[in-house]
Design a protein around this motif. Structure first.
Motif, short mmCIF file in Angstrom:
data_model
loop_
_atom_site.label_atom_id
_atom_site.label_comp_id
_atom_site.label_asym_id
_atom_site.label_seq_id
_atom_site.Cartn_x
_atom_site.Cartn_y
_atom_site.Cartn_z
N LEU A 254 -11.14 9.08 -7.62
CA LEU A 254 -10.00 8.15 -7.56
C LEU A 254 -8.75 8.84 -8.11
O LEU A 254 -7.67 8.73 -7.54
CB LEU A 254 -10.29 6.89 -8.38
CG LEU A 254 -10.92 5.70 -7.66
CD1 LEU A 254 -11.24 4.61 -8.66
CD2 LEU A 254 -10.02 5.15 -6.56
N ALA A 255 -8.93 9.53 -9.23
CA ALA A 255 -7.79 10.21 -9.86
C ALA A 255 -7.20 11.27 -8.94
O ALA A 255 -5.99 11.41 -8.82
CB ALA A 255 -8.22 10.83 -11.18
N LYS A 256 -8.08 12.00 -8.25
CA LYS A 256 -7.62 13.10 -7.40
C LYS A 256 -7.04 12.63 -6.07
O LYS A 256 -6.11 13.24 -5.55
CB LYS A 256 -8.78 14.08 -7.13
CG LYS A 256 -9.11 14.94 -8.34
CD LYS A 256 -10.28 15.87 -8.01
CE LYS A 256 -10.93 16.40 -9.26
NZ LYS A 256 -12.36 16.66 -9.08
N ASN A 257 -7.62 11.60 -5.51
CA ASN A 257 -7.24 11.21 -4.13
C ASN A 257 -6.42 9.95 -4.01
O ASN A 257 -5.89 9.66 -2.94
CB ASN A 257 -8.50 11.02 -3.28
CG ASN A 257 -9.42 12.21 -3.32
OD1 ASN A 257 -8.97 13.35 -3.31
ND2 ASN A 257 -10.71 11.97 -3.42
N ASN A 258 -6.38 9.14 -5.05
CA ASN A 258 -5.79 7.80 -4.88
C ASN A 258 -4.74 7.50 -5.93
O ASN A 258 -4.69 6.40 -6.49
CB ASN A 258 -6.89 6.74 -4.91
CG ASN A 258 -8.01 7.05 -3.94
OD1 ASN A 258 -9.09 7.49 -4.32
ND2 ASN A 258 -7.73 6.86 -2.67
N GLU A 259 -3.87 8.46 -6.15
CA GLU A 259 -2.85 8.29 -7.17
C GLU A 259 -1.98 7.07 -6.92
O GLU A 259 -1.57 6.38 -7.85
CB GLU A 259 -1.98 9.55 -7.22
CG GLU A 259 -1.82 10.06 -8.62
CD GLU A 259 -1.09 11.40 -8.66
OE1 GLU A 259 -0.16 11.51 -9.44
OE2 GLU A 259 -1.48 12.30 -7.89
N ASP A 260 -1.68 6.81 -5.63
CA ASP A 260 -0.82 5.66 -5.30
C ASP A 260 -1.45 4.35 -5.74
O ASP A 260 -0.78 3.44 -6.23
CB ASP A 260 -0.52 5.64 -3.80
CG ASP A 260 -1.80 5.62 -2.96
OD1 ASP A 260 -2.78 6.28 -3.36
OD2 ASP A 260 -1.81 4.94 -1.92
N ILE A 261 -2.77 4.26 -5.58
CA ILE A 261 -3.46 3.04 -6.00
C ILE A 261 -3.39 2.92 -7.52
O ILE A 261 -3.06 1.87 -8.07
CB ILE A 261 -4.94 3.06 -5.55
CG1 ILE A 261 -5.04 3.09 -4.02
CG2 ILE A 261 -5.70 1.86 -6.13
CD1 ILE A 261 -6.46 3.19 -3.49
N LEU A 262 -3.69 4.02 -8.20
CA LEU A 262 -3.70 3.99 -9.66
C LEU A 262 -2.32 3.64 -10.20
O LEU A 262 -2.20 2.87 -11.16
CB LEU A 262 -4.17 5.34 -10.22
CG LEU A 262 -5.59 5.74 -9.81
CD1 LEU A 262 -5.95 7.09 -10.42
CD2 LEU A 262 -6.60 4.68 -10.22
N GLU A 263 -1.30 4.20 -9.57
CA GLU A 263 0.07 3.91 -9.99
C GLU A 263 0.34 2.41 -9.94
O GLU A 263 0.95 1.85 -10.85
CB GLU A 263 1.03 4.61 -9.03
CG GLU A 263 2.05 5.49 -9.71
CD GLU A 263 2.74 6.35 -8.67
OE1 GLU A 263 3.43 5.80 -7.79
OE2 GLU A 263 2.56 7.59 -8.73
N HIS A 264 -0.12 1.79 -8.87
CA HIS A 264 0.12 0.35 -8.71
C HIS A 264 -0.45 -0.44 -9.88
O HIS A 264 0.10 -1.45 -10.29
CB HIS A 264 -0.50 -0.15 -7.39
CG HIS A 264 -0.21 -1.58 -7.14
ND1 HIS A 264 0.93 -2.00 -6.47
CD2 HIS A 264 -0.84 -2.71 -7.52
CE1 HIS A 264 0.96 -3.31 -6.44
NE2 HIS A 264 -0.11 -3.77 -7.06
N PHE A 265 -1.57 0.02 -10.41
CA PHE A 265 -2.20 -0.70 -11.52
C PHE A 265 -1.84 -0.07 -12.88
O PHE A 265 -2.47 -0.38 -13.89
CB PHE A 265 -3.72 -0.73 -11.33
CG PHE A 265 -4.13 -1.57 -10.15
CD1 PHE A 265 -4.21 -2.95 -10.26
CD2 PHE A 265 -4.40 -0.99 -8.91
CE1 PHE A 265 -4.57 -3.73 -9.17
CE2 PHE A 265 -4.75 -1.75 -7.82
CZ PHE A 265 -4.84 -3.13 -7.94
N SER A 266 -0.85 0.81 -12.86
CA SER A 266 -0.41 1.51 -14.08
C SER A 266 -1.56 2.22 -14.79
O SER A 266 -1.68 2.19 -16.02
CB SER A 266 0.26 0.55 -15.07
OG SER A 266 1.26 -0.18 -14.44
N ILE A 267 -2.43 2.83 -14.00
CA ILE A 267 -3.54 3.60 -14.58
C ILE A 267 -3.12 5.07 -14.62
O ILE A 267 -2.71 5.63 -13.60
CB ILE A 267 -4.83 3.48 -13.73
CG1 ILE A 267 -5.22 2.01 -13.54
CG2 ILE A 267 -5.97 4.29 -14.34
CD1 ILE A 267 -5.61 1.28 -14.79
N ASN A 268 -3.26 5.65 -15.78
CA ASN A 268 -2.94 7.05 -15.96
C ASN A 268 -4.06 7.91 -15.35
O ASN A 268 -5.22 7.82 -15.74
CB ASN A 268 -2.80 7.27 -17.48
CG ASN A 268 -2.54 8.70 -17.82
OD1 ASN A 268 -2.72 9.60 -17.01
ND2 ASN A 268 -2.11 8.91 -19.05
#
Ligand code: 4AD
Ligand code: MG
Length: 434
Positions: A254-268
């Protein structure tokens, strides 16, 4: 323009297509008009982009249709992308032609709706930015799980969801009238996975489990997706190693491929890249001691409820195993610990930051007499488990496995307030529709 099947590009790609003529297909996210111009923000799965329609540059028919369209009307827009410092991504689209695919009716969801209303119109709320991102993450999680296990030499199996026997986990089950016979919706596919390790050796079932739990919490669904790997010739330690590798793989992917998703949830992103084996392993006995040191009075035999789980892992950055629980608290198939017969050979994985249990796991009793003895001890009707006992009669082998709740994992990884947002159509104690 009525060319529904004309090739379009994702909005995320449109944003980087400055100077090019392109087509996008999406839905109206925002809309306003002023001075013969219409400003429409179009969304699709990937992003949003502002499109500027000049009344003088489109046909009267196009302009009228656009004027009448609602938020969430479906739309196809062609034009060219140009720089504009004031626009969200620094670009805007000048529209050459616009087609309202379906204008429909006024969208019932406006800003500031109650959570209950949003659950009533869940089928429409799934279009919200939050739900789009959460469901995308969910789909990726499924992909990563399968990729990891397939690479490890596992076979995916498909268990029955209607069952005759049950009651292994202690959770209440949904009863079904099966042509006059009592049957149940499965609470776990483990016993069937166990049946298949003597043929395929390393298997996983990825299917719903049902729990008629009357608990109204932020981490209980009555229908959830349950990943249940089962492995021949595995012990508790090998089992934990596999789990921490799997969970790390999911978090890292998730960290490597889905940064846009993580950003949406404010996940570092870094916080997920840090999830790497080994995870802390703490015996149940030690866990009770730690809780007391944290100021929570607990004694041997006490369970970890949501509050205790929260306190236990609130300062953790990675998941933690609590292993070898008292046998009274666990299922009949878990073998007694030869070093301490008050406990069984099992481990629960607790998510960090107080998100609670995400995996339940154990070795399985593989000898017939031992299993029958345990079943008698806990007053299980042996007649209902004939086929399960058979597995211990013909070439039985030591084995182990685990069950991971997909929505619990997603709740943790995206730091969701409630498990219901980790599944498209949540089944909760007071909700079975839509
Ligand atoms: O700990 P549980 O009850 O274990 C079993 O069912 C074993 N038979 C699994 C196995 O070894 N094959 O459930 C396993 C996991 C939990 O750790 C949790 O993540 C999830 O399933 N889970 C739920 N998720 C959402 N809503 C519920 N009501 C859940 N109950 C359990
Ligand atoms: Mg459990």
């Amino acid at each position: 323009m009525r060319d529904y099947y004309k090739k379009g590009i994702p909005v995320s790609e449109a944003i980087g297509s400055e100077g090019k003529g392109i087509t996008i297909k999406g839905w109206i996210y925002r809309k306003r008009s002023s001075g013969g111009k219409s400003f429409i923000v179009v969304r699709d799965r990937t992003d949003t982009i502002q499109c500027v329609v000049d009344k003088s540059k489109v046909s009267e028919k196009e302009w009228e249709a656009l004027d009448k369209a609602y938020l969430e009307s479906s739309i196809i827009v062609s034009g060219s992308v140009r720089k504009d410092e004031r626009a969200p991504h620094g670009v805007e689209m000048d529209v050459k032609s616009v087609s309202i695919v379906h204008s429909g009716e006024q969208f019932p969801i406006t800003e500031y709706q109650s959570p209950e209303f949003l659950l009533d119109v869940r089928h429409l709320w799934l279009r919200s930015q939050k739900m789009i991102k959460a469901m995308e993450a969910r789909a990726y999680l499924f992909r990563y799980v399968r990729k990891f296990l397939d690479r490890q030499g596992f076979y995916e199996i498909t268990p029955p969801l209607l069952t005759k026997s049950g009651g292994e986990t202690g959770a209440s089950m949904f009863e079904v009238d099966y042509f006059g016979q009592k049957a149940y919706l499965t609470e776990s596919s483990q016993l069937y996975a166990e049946a298949m390790i003597t043929s395929l050796e390393k298997v996983y079932s990825f299917a719903p489990s049902y729990r008629a739990e009357k608990s109204r919490t932020t981490k209980h669904l009555t229908e959830y997706w349950h990943l249940e790997p089962e492995m021949a010739y595995y012990n508790n330690v090998m089992n934990m190693k596999l789990q921490e590798k799997l969970v790390s793989y999911i978090a890292n992917s998730l960290a490597k491929n889905n940064e846009d998703i993580l950003e949406h949830f404010s996940i570092n992103k870094e916080s997920l890249l840090k999830i790497r084996p080994p995870f802390k392993r703490i015996s149940y006995e030690k866990a009770i001691q730690i809780m007391n040191e944290k100021g929570v009075k607990m004694k041997w035999g006490d369970d970890f409820g949501a509050d205790e789980e929260k306190i236990f892992t609130e300062d953790e950055e990675k998941p933690v195993f609590i292993y070898n629980w008292p046998k009274e608290m666990k299922a009949f198939y878990m073998p007694v610990n030869p070093k301490d017969d008050r406990t069984v050979l099992c481990a629960d994985m607790q998510a960090p930051h107080g998100h609670g249990e995400i995996i339940g796991s154990s070795e399985r009793i593989w000898k017939l007499d031992e299993l029958m003895e345990r079943m008698k001890e806990v007053h299980l009707n042996i007649e209902n488990y004939g086929w399960y006992l058979d597995l211990r009669k013909y070439g039985s082998v030591p084995h182990a496995g685990f069950g991971m709740g997909v929505e619990r994992v997603l709740k943790w990884l995206l730091n969701l307030d409630h498990i219901r947002d980790a599944i498209p159509f949540p089944r909760l104690i007071n909700r079975i529709s839509p």
